[in-house]
Structure formats: C-alpha cells, structure tokens
Scaffold this motif. Structure first.
Motif, mmCIF file in Angstrom:
data_model
loop_
_atom_site.group_PDB
_atom_site.id
_atom_site.type_symbol
_atom_site.label_atom_id
_atom_site.label_comp_id
_atom_site.label_asym_id
_atom_site.label_seq_id
_atom_site.Cartn_x
_atom_site.Cartn_y
_atom_site.Cartn_z
ATOM 1 N N TYR A 100 78.319 52.481 65.341
ATOM 2 C CA TYR A 100 77.483 52.643 64.190
ATOM 3 C C TYR A 100 77.648 53.920 63.711
ATOM 4 N N ARG B 198 71.661 49.845 57.017
ATOM 5 C CA ARG B 198 70.472 50.112 57.570
ATOM 6 C C ARG B 198 69.844 48.976 58.582
ATOM 7 N N ASP B 199 69.615 47.779 57.996
ATOM 8 C CA ASP B 199 69.235 46.536 58.629
ATOM 9 C C ASP B 199 70.204 46.378 60.086
ATOM 10 N N LYS C 85 71.867 48.813 61.536
ATOM 11 C CA LYS C 85 71.717 49.932 62.665
ATOM 12 C C LYS C 85 70.299 49.528 63.250
ATOM 13 N N VAL C 86 69.404 49.258 62.480
ATOM 14 C CA VAL C 86 67.997 49.068 63.200
ATOM 15 C C VAL C 86 68.120 47.900 64.157
ATOM 16 N N GLN D 35 69.653 48.918 67.355
ATOM 17 C CA GLN D 35 69.027 49.653 68.311
ATOM 18 C C GLN D 35 67.749 48.910 68.719
ATOM 19 N N ARG D 36 67.196 47.962 68.077
ATOM 20 C CA ARG D 36 66.496 46.891 68.640
ATOM 21 C C ARG D 36 66.994 46.293 69.788
ATOM 22 N N LYS E 184 69.171 47.473 71.660
ATOM 23 C CA LYS E 184 69.410 48.331 72.744
ATOM 24 C C LYS E 184 68.282 48.581 73.670
#
Lengths: 422, 422
Positions: free
Chosen positions: A187, A211-212, A214-215, A218-219, A221
């Motif tokens: 990303y 953005r959604d 990437k978030v 990470q959520r 992860k």
C-alpha cells in the motif's frame, strides 16, 4: 549426521551426511550409493531434496539462514524449521492424514525428513494447468476446521494453549515477513514491491491513494498481530498444498503462529479467487469457462464444508474454556450455543473477506507474486487479469461487513470477470 | 533473607528475616528492633505488611501459595509475584509516577518491598465514604492510555512485545480465575457463587436464563482469551487504586497479561458505575445526590481524557508495526491515520461496554463481591442497589454495539437509578 554447526546440504553431500540415519535407511535401503538425490525447491525460502532408491523415497527439507528468493542480504533464522516441525506434528494430531508424515527432525541442521508425496503436484500448478481436483474443497474444509478449532480455547486445555502460544511467539521473523509484505508494503512504494508495469500503474496509484482500503489493511494487520486465537498454518495458499485426484496434503507450515482463525481461511480463498481471475490468461488450450465454474464451486463448497465441520466440532468437541456447555447445553439451552456459533462464524466470515482481499493485493503489488498470474506471458493479458483481481480484493476487504455470503462474493467475482462492472 | 524455600512472613518474623536488606535499612534505619510491623492485607490473595520506623515506612507484599479468600484448598502459584513485579516495572516506565516505587524483589519468597503510600486510602473506600477525589478521572485516564498504548504493537518493537507476551503467557492461574469467576460462573449455579438472597433470586434467575446475555458474556470471554493486544493491569478496579486528593496510584497488577485494551478500561468504569448504584445505600449521613453526579462526571471525564491522551500518543508515538506512518502521515494522508484511530477507539468503546457489564454482574452474582454493596447492611436496600446495577450491566453488555457515547451510558444509568425505567 552430526548435530553441530549448520551446513547446507547439497545433492552431492546429502547421501554422505544423512546415510547413517535409520529413518532414511528404513525407506531407501542401506545402499546409500544407490540413493538418487535431486534438489527441487521452487519456493522462496528453503532447500528441498527428493531422495529416491528402488525401495522408496523421502523428502529432505532444509532451511537456509537467509531468504532464498532474495539472497544472503536478507537473513532469516534457521529456527523456522523448528516451528515447522512442531506445527506439522500438531496438524497431524488434529487433522490426521492431511500433512506429510515426519520421519526425522534435526534442529541444529534445520532439517526435516518427511514423506515423499507422489504422484502429487502443487495445487497452484494443477489449477494453472486447468485441472479440476475433485477432493480439494472437502479436504481443505476439513483440514482448516479441524486444525483451527482444535488448536483454540474452544477445544484445548487453556494451560497447554498458552504454553504453545509462548513457544510459537518466538517465530518473530516469519510473522514479520507477513506483517510487512502482506499488510503494509503493497500500500505504499516499498522497495521490494513489483507490479506489471506500466499497465497497472493507474490502478496501483488509485489503490495506494484509497484511504478506506489502507485503513482496512491496517485493521486486518491489527487483528493478525493481536488475536492469538489458534495455531495457524500461516501461509495456506495453493502453493502450500499438494494434490492428486484422491489425496490432498498441506505442507510448509513454517509461518505457523497463534493468530486469528480467519487468516488461514481468507488466504486460501484469496488464492482460489486469484486462480479464478487468472484463468483467462491460460486459454491458449481452450476456454476455461468450466474451470472458472469449478473454482467458484470449490469456494462455495469449501466454505460450506468448513462451516459444517466446524459446527460439528462445536457441538461435539467444545470442551475448552469458551462458550462452555455448562452455560448452554447443560442447562437445556442448546439454541444459546447455536446463537454463539452463529456469532463466531459471522465474525470469521467478515474477517476472512478482509484477509482475502489483502492477500490478493500483496500477490499482485508486493514482493511475492504467484505463478497464476506470473506465468501469463502476455503482460497486457496478465495485467487485465490482475486488475480484475485487484478490484475484487478491494471490494471484499473494504465491504467485508456488508457482504453476507459466499454466493454474493462469487457473484461479485463473476460481475467483475465478465466486465459487467469495472 | 535467604532465597531458599518459601516461607510466609509474619509480623513477628519480618524484622528478623528482612532486617539485613539494604533496601529496607535505607528507608527504615539500621535499628531493626525499632521497626513497627503490622499486617493490613484485606485483599483476596496475599499478605501485606506495613513496616514503619521513625525514619519512614515501606510496604512488604508477599504472595501465599493459595487463595487467601478461600484457603489452602485453592492453591495458587507464588509466581504471580513475579508477574506483579514485572508488570509494575513496565507500568512505571510507561506511565511514570502512577505506581508505587519498587525497592526490592525476592522471587523465591514471592515478595515485593515497595513504597508505603501515605496518607493514601483505597479508592473504593473513599467512594463509599462519599469522598470526591478531584484527580482520579484525569490520572486514571493517563495511566490507562499510556500503559495500554505503549505496551501494544502501536508503540513497541514487535519482537520485544512477543517476547513479553511469552513471558506473561505463563500467568495461567490468575487468568484462569478471571476466565471462570468473571465470565462464566455468574451465569450459572456455580458452587462459589453468592448473591443477596432471597431479594435477588428473581432477577438472578432471569439473567441466567437470558440467552443474549450469556452469549455476550462468552463473546467477551473469547475476546479476553484470544486478543493479546497489550500488557493489561488485569484487575483494575477501585480496590486496586490508592488515592489522596492530589495523588493517584495503581497497585496490585498480579493479574497482568496480554489482553484486549478494553478490558482494563471496562473493568474500571464498571466499578465507577457500581459505586454510583451503591450510593443510595450509604445515605445515612445525608443525600448522595452530589456524589452520584460526581461519579457520572468522573466516568465522562475519564473516558474523554483517555481518548485525548490515546489520540495524542497515536499522533506522536505511533512507531510500532500497526497503522504505520509510512502509509498515512508520510504520504500526506493525515486523515487516513485519524480514520484508523476512530476505528480503534470505536471498537474499544464497544468492547469496554461489554467488559463493564460483565464485571458488574460478577461482583454481584459471583464469588468476589465488593464493599460498595457489601457494606450496605440492610439487605433490602442493598438488593435494590444491586438489582439496578445488574439491569444496567445487562443493558450495556448486550446493547454495546448500539450505545454510542458515555453520555448515553450515563443517561441510562440515571434512568435506572431514578426508577424511570426498571
């Protein structure tokens, strides 16, 4: 073989170094000079030898102190062999017949001698070749349901689970690979990334600005790193599965650690979906329409089979500290236990969609690509396949809480594959 | 003191056994005969001595090889002292000034010599007495935000976090207490349970037949057991906090382990809400209306302060593997990082409501009751207080995903307290 300082095996030294082991002699015979050795490792990390004689064969897998794909500049500890050995023994106990039999383990030499699976081929290769394997959906459903359920606090004595959690917590370096290569590098413009260029440049830039997405990555992860729910295979893609028409075996669990159940399931499903989107790149020999239908059927049947087996274990082997029968069945509240099962399955479905979408992305945007796409030589065709998979991955990951069933996920895949949505 | 086989201290033997320790002599002087020792342990598990001289004082806390509340029939390993010691050192590093200073640790004797906090009192006692402590909301917000954030993959090097996770994974017996006594026993007729009878018999039967509640309790237990997110205090109730008007210290982290951030926060808030519902049982000396308003204000301010500090750390110390800046701030996407923070905070809020509701229940239905209610001598009045708390706990736990803010939670508490809903 002495258990002294590590030394990588070679085709020439293997017989001399391992010839004294009873575990090999029992299967290959005492005439070591007649053993035939070849190196077949095509993975990213290790040496793999097949050793045969007229009497039989074995596989010798040895870890190297670095990432084979990258070279000595990326060190990787030999102890991953220790984790692989321990994962294999647990998987064998929890899902009998699903992994190769282990004949010998040498921790200092990071070496496992195991069953030579023949005439098995790597599942990924078979799917690229357009082979429809009749048993994989059922076999992999059972493998996942049994290992994931039986390795968790649903079934295990929690004291043993926590001791095992502590043991596998040391598998830091391989978790680190997943944490970086799967969840983050794809990303942004990480050094090791690669994608089919210039064809995918546009969509890659779009995804990295999303953005959604990437978030979401990470959520997932966060969940991967924090939810130590069960002993995972940790790398359950179609390259970690060997098949014949009648047998399915899961190999290479060196990424094993305690993580969320949905990770193994999501990664496997991602690889089926990638196979689906790659089929149009392999149509020189004829249409792959039937193969596509087969793959969606495998997804439907594997998830359904997983739920059936997981539910069976829930009702019959739920002897751990979670959702105890003393609160439900023992008080006549069978439906309470079923309600809890629904909650667990619903969460797993949501999470696996997230993991699946991210796995698809990292195989197209990151370091470790897969042969489904890579073996498509025409880069324009390959990029078209990959772009569809990327779109699909984005949608199931970001939209994971609002996609209710495999039927819907597969319908989305079909819409994207046929160009009905783009 | 020899580090040989364990021997419980007594008031009479303490001076002789610990008199040689420089850590004590430095604070109490060399005239050991002039040391004054008293045992003050009022908790459920351990011996606690205050040792004073004209020069100063120290606290000596020693674990016993069984649960003090129950007796030798319930063995509990001494190693909990080791986990307490390690938790205290980490908390001191992550939230300076929030825990007692440690002077000496003897692993074999399961013994910690630490700062004597005076004129501090136990927060629970102060709240029962109707004291409004001006600093607890802010101080506890900072303690929780700093320890929970800095002990997680948001901030720590993941290799260190995993090693620490493995260390605390051995704190099995104390986790087992929480797993059973908090999450399961209250919801069926477990042997150790007790409640104010017969007044609460009806509502207790109702709660134990409440399928949604039982499933919720087990969902929270699943999260507690599986989500190894950060180093928790593990027992953060108002009995684990010592206060003056100007100082707040958190003690007794022997339940420390890697679990979900929301657990500590939820347990603390539950204890504030229980204090709120217990106030009407302590009105002999006058109305507690102002005290109730104070407590709701503490909840509002503590959660708000927690979010402010957690957000500050998110923006300034987010150097771990989760939600890396390389994906957000470093690419100019500051709002992406804020969106992720909102997701993390939202999930924590939802989960803490679940943990809080369950904590309230176990303190009224389970083994370990608390003095807020127990010190109400009139059992009719006590039962009325407890029944309201039980109703509130059920509602916030089961309804946790649909309750959006502390304002709403406190409004519900007020509705129940005033009898507007029942």
């Amino acid at each position: 073989m002495d258990a002294g300082s590590f030394e990588a095996l070679t085709v020439d030294t293997l017989g001399r170094r391992l010839g004294g082991l009873e575990a090999l002699r029992a299967r290959l015979g005492d005439d070591v000079a007649a053993w035939r050795t070849r190196e077949v490792g095509d993975g990213n990390l290790n040496l793999v030898f097949i050793v045969e004689s007229d009497k039989g064969g074995v596989v010798v897998k040895q870890a190297l102190p670095y990432v084979r794909l990258v070279g000595e500049s990326w060190p990787l500890p030999l102890k991953r062999s220790y984790f692989e050995y321990h994962a294999l023994t647990r998987q064998a106990a929890r899902a009998g017949g699903s992994v190769p039999e282990i004949f010998h383990f040498d921790e200092a030499q990071a070496l496992i001698v195991m069953e030579y699976l023949t005439p098995h081929v790597i599942l990924r290769r078979a799917l690229i070749d357009g082979r429809q394997l009749p048993k994989i959906a059922d076999d992999l459903a059972l493998f996942m349901a049994r290992t994931l359920f039986r390795g968790s606090d649903l079934a295990m004595e929690t004291r043993k689970r926590k001791a095992d959690l502590a043991l596998f917590a040391d598998n830091v370096e391989l978790c680190d690979i997943t944490e970086n290569l799967v969840f983050s590098d794809p990303y942004f413009e990480a050094e090791l990334n690669a994608h089919t260029a210039p064809q995918l440049d546009g969509i890659v830039a779009q995804l990295r600005a999303d953005r959604d997405l990437k978030v979401t990555a990470q959520r997932m992860k966060h969940l991967f790193a924090a939810k130590a729910e069960t002993l995972l295979h940790g790398d359950l893609h179609t390259g970690s599965i060997m098949v014949t028409d009648t047998d399915t075996r899961v190999i290479d669990p060196e990424f094993a650690f305690y993580g969320p159940m949905a990770f193994d399931v999501g990664m496997l499903f991602a690889n089926f979906w990638m196979s689906y989107f790659s089929q149009s790149g392999h149509e020189e020999g004829g249409s792959r329409e039937a193969m596509r239908a087969y793959l969606l059927g495998v997804l439907e049947r594997c998830w359904s089979g997983f739920r059936v087996e997981f539910s069976r274990l829930w009702r019959s082997e739920r002897d751990g500290i979670l959702y105890q029968k003393s609160l439900f069945e023992d008080r006549g509240d069978v439906l309470g236990a079923e309600q809890a099962l629904d909650a667990v399955m619903h969460e797993m479905w949501t999470d696996l969609l997230g993991f699946a979408g991210i796995e698809i992305h990292r195989r197209i945007l990151g370091l470790a690509h897969n042969a489904d796409f890579e073996s498509i030589e025409d880069t324009d065709i390959r990029a078209r396949c990959e772009a569809k998979a990327l779109q699909f991955g984005r949608q199931i990951a970001v939209n994971r809480a609002r996609m209710h069933s495999m039927t819907e996920a597969n319908a989305l895949a079909t819409l994207i594959e046929t160009g009905a949505v783009a």
